[in-house]
Design an enzyme around this catalytic site. Structure first.
Site, PDB file in Angstrom:
ATOM      1  N   ARG A 142      79.199  35.716 -28.987  1.00 22.06           N
ATOM      2  CA  ARG A 142      77.888  35.265 -28.510  1.00 22.06           C
ATOM      3  C   ARG A 142      77.963  33.854 -27.934  1.00 22.06           C
ATOM      4  O   ARG A 142      78.584  32.972 -28.513  1.00 22.06           O
ATOM      5  CB  ARG A 142      76.872  35.275 -29.646  1.00 22.06           C
ATOM      6  CG  ARG A 142      76.550  36.652 -30.196  1.00 22.06           C
ATOM      7  CD  ARG A 142      75.692  37.457 -29.246  1.00 22.06           C
ATOM      8  NE  ARG A 142      75.567  38.840 -29.694  1.00 22.06           N
ATOM      9  CZ  ARG A 142      75.062  39.815 -28.948  1.00 22.06           C
ATOM     10  NH1 ARG A 142      74.631  39.556 -27.730  1.00 22.06           N
ATOM     11  NH2 ARG A 142      74.989  41.039 -29.421  1.00 22.06           N
ATOM     12  N   LYS A 156      70.143  36.543 -21.449  1.00 25.99           N
ATOM     13  CA  LYS A 156      69.573  37.745 -20.833  1.00 25.99           C
ATOM     14  C   LYS A 156      68.055  37.646 -20.884  1.00 25.99           C
ATOM     15  O   LYS A 156      67.475  37.227 -21.879  1.00 25.99           O
ATOM     16  CB  LYS A 156      70.064  39.012 -21.546  1.00 25.99           C
ATOM     17  CG  LYS A 156      69.786  39.078 -23.035  1.00 25.99           C
ATOM     18  CD  LYS A 156      70.391  40.332 -23.638  1.00 25.99           C
ATOM     19  CE  LYS A 156      70.208  40.345 -25.167  1.00 25.99           C
ATOM     20  NZ  LYS A 156      70.822  41.543 -25.783  1.00 25.99           N
ATOM     21  N   PHE A 192      81.909  40.413 -12.922  1.00 29.79           N
ATOM     22  CA  PHE A 192      81.092  39.235 -13.215  1.00 29.79           C
ATOM     23  C   PHE A 192      81.821  38.093 -13.921  1.00 29.79           C
ATOM     24  O   PHE A 192      81.256  37.014 -14.072  1.00 29.79           O
ATOM     25  CB  PHE A 192      79.827  39.597 -14.000  1.00 29.79           C
ATOM     26  CG  PHE A 192      80.049  40.343 -15.289  1.00 29.79           C
ATOM     27  CD1 PHE A 192      80.513  39.705 -16.419  1.00 29.79           C
ATOM     28  CD2 PHE A 192      79.748  41.688 -15.361  1.00 29.79           C
ATOM     29  CE1 PHE A 192      80.699  40.400 -17.603  1.00 29.79           C
ATOM     30  CE2 PHE A 192      79.926  42.396 -16.549  1.00 29.79           C
ATOM     31  CZ  PHE A 192      80.400  41.736 -17.669  1.00 29.79           C
ATOM     32  N   LYS A 203      70.578  42.091 -14.197  1.00 33.63           N
ATOM     33  CA  LYS A 203      71.208  42.718 -15.358  1.00 33.63           C
ATOM     34  C   LYS A 203      71.355  44.205 -15.078  1.00 33.63           C
ATOM     35  O   LYS A 203      70.367  44.923 -14.957  1.00 33.63           O
ATOM     36  CB  LYS A 203      70.372  42.495 -16.623  1.00 33.63           C
ATOM     37  CG  LYS A 203      71.051  42.993 -17.896  1.00 33.63           C
ATOM     38  CD  LYS A 203      70.174  42.758 -19.110  1.00 33.63           C
ATOM     39  CE  LYS A 203      70.945  43.071 -20.397  1.00 33.63           C
ATOM     40  NZ  LYS A 203      71.487  44.449 -20.421  1.00 33.63           N
TER      41      LYS A 203
END
Length: 310
Positions: A215, A221, A145, A74
């Protein structure tokens, strides 16, 4: 056959019933046709704007099958999207990158992170959120990504993403490395290793997931701590070695909950604390029964576009 009044009435009743049934069937056909047409009607407003909301992650939970996920570091940078003609922020504000930086970018939409390196968020923001690009952009990487408009699974999108990256002749553009692990223990060990070396955490993306706007439960994460944002509403004076400086800040969440943040500040930040009304990011470790973040510690000011336009 002799037609009596009774015969005539019966015939009229049957005819009326038949007509009623036919009318009902016709109505059903019309309604079904309308519904079908509305379901097939393209979303013209979305097609005209070409704007896809960015996919956002949810928090990691341990009831997943780890080997079904692609995993990456991340990155603590500035989320950015190449919309086919310019770089924009998560809120669709223009990022004023140098012309040479995006010279070879394709027409398709790409999601990525503008990144300088670990523990460099504020420096990254000060470079990429200015109105005028500086020579410091030469150190910025656009870490790719995802491909929002690609219709395949994440594994398929990842393959396509590498192909897109190969068409961009720039050392500043790279695909975020993705890898696989087998167990939760391996995942924990990898997290510990990366965090010890300055990483923020991990991202887990289900290999068979399609791109979702907003979402997604298929994008997770994982960090050793949680973080959130709050608005500064008061500065509280320090004591002892912090006499004459900031002791703590009183902040407020969007929910209206107020609490103090007294750690995580450097001496320079205590002498020049985030102004009242500004938004700060803090880290914490779970919530109390009253919903107050535990062990809240200051991380950084949230950069605003207006703050960087100098």
């Amino acid at each position: 056959m002799t037609w009596t009044t009774a015969n005539m009435n019966a015939m009229i009743s049957r005819l009326a019933l038949a007509i009623s049934h036919l009318a009902f069937l016709a109505l059903v056909i019309i309604i079904n046709h309308s519904v079908f047409a509305s379901e097939k009607q393209p979303n013209t407003s979305a097609n005209k704007t070409g704007h896809f909301k960015q996919q956002l992650a949810t928090s990691y939970h341990n009831d997943i099958v780890v080997k079904h996920y692609w995993i990456s570091e991340k990155l603590d940078g500035i989320r950015a999207r190449w919309n086919g003609s310019e770089l924009v922020t998560r809120n669709n504000n223009t990022i004023h990158s140098p012309a040479w930086f995006t010279k070879d970018f394709p027409s398709q939409v790409i999601d990525g992170e503008l990144w300088l390196g670990r523990d460099s968020f504020e420096k990254t923001a000060s470079i990429v959120l200015r109105d005028t690009a500086t020579d410091d952009w030469k150190n910025i990487k656009f870490m790719l990504f995802d491909l929002p408009e690609h219709s395949g699974t994440f594994t398929q999108r990842l393959t396509a993403l590498y192909e897109v990256a190969d068409t961009i002749a720039s050392p500043n553009v790279k695909v975020i490395p993705q890898f696989k692990l087998e167990t939760h223990q391996q995942l924990t060990e990898k997290l510990d290793f990366l965090v010890a070396n300055g990483a923020e955490g991990l991202m887990l993306h289900h290999q068979r997931a399609y791109y979702e706007q907003g979402r997604s439960n298929n994008l997770l994460k994982l960090k050793k701590h949680q973080d959130a944002e709050a608005t500064v509403i008061a500065h509280l004076p320090g004591q002892g070695k912090y006499q004459g400086m900031l002791g703590s800040m009183l902040v407020e969440l969007d929910s209206g909950i107020q609490f103090k943040i007294g750690s995580g500040f450097s001496d320079v930040q205590r002498q020049n604390p985030p102004p009242i009304g500004s938004v700060v990011t803090f880290k914490y470790y779970g919530l109390t029964a009253k919903g107050i973040p535990r062990f809240a510690s200051f991380l950084r000011n949230k950069p605003a576009m207006s703050d960087m336009k100098k």
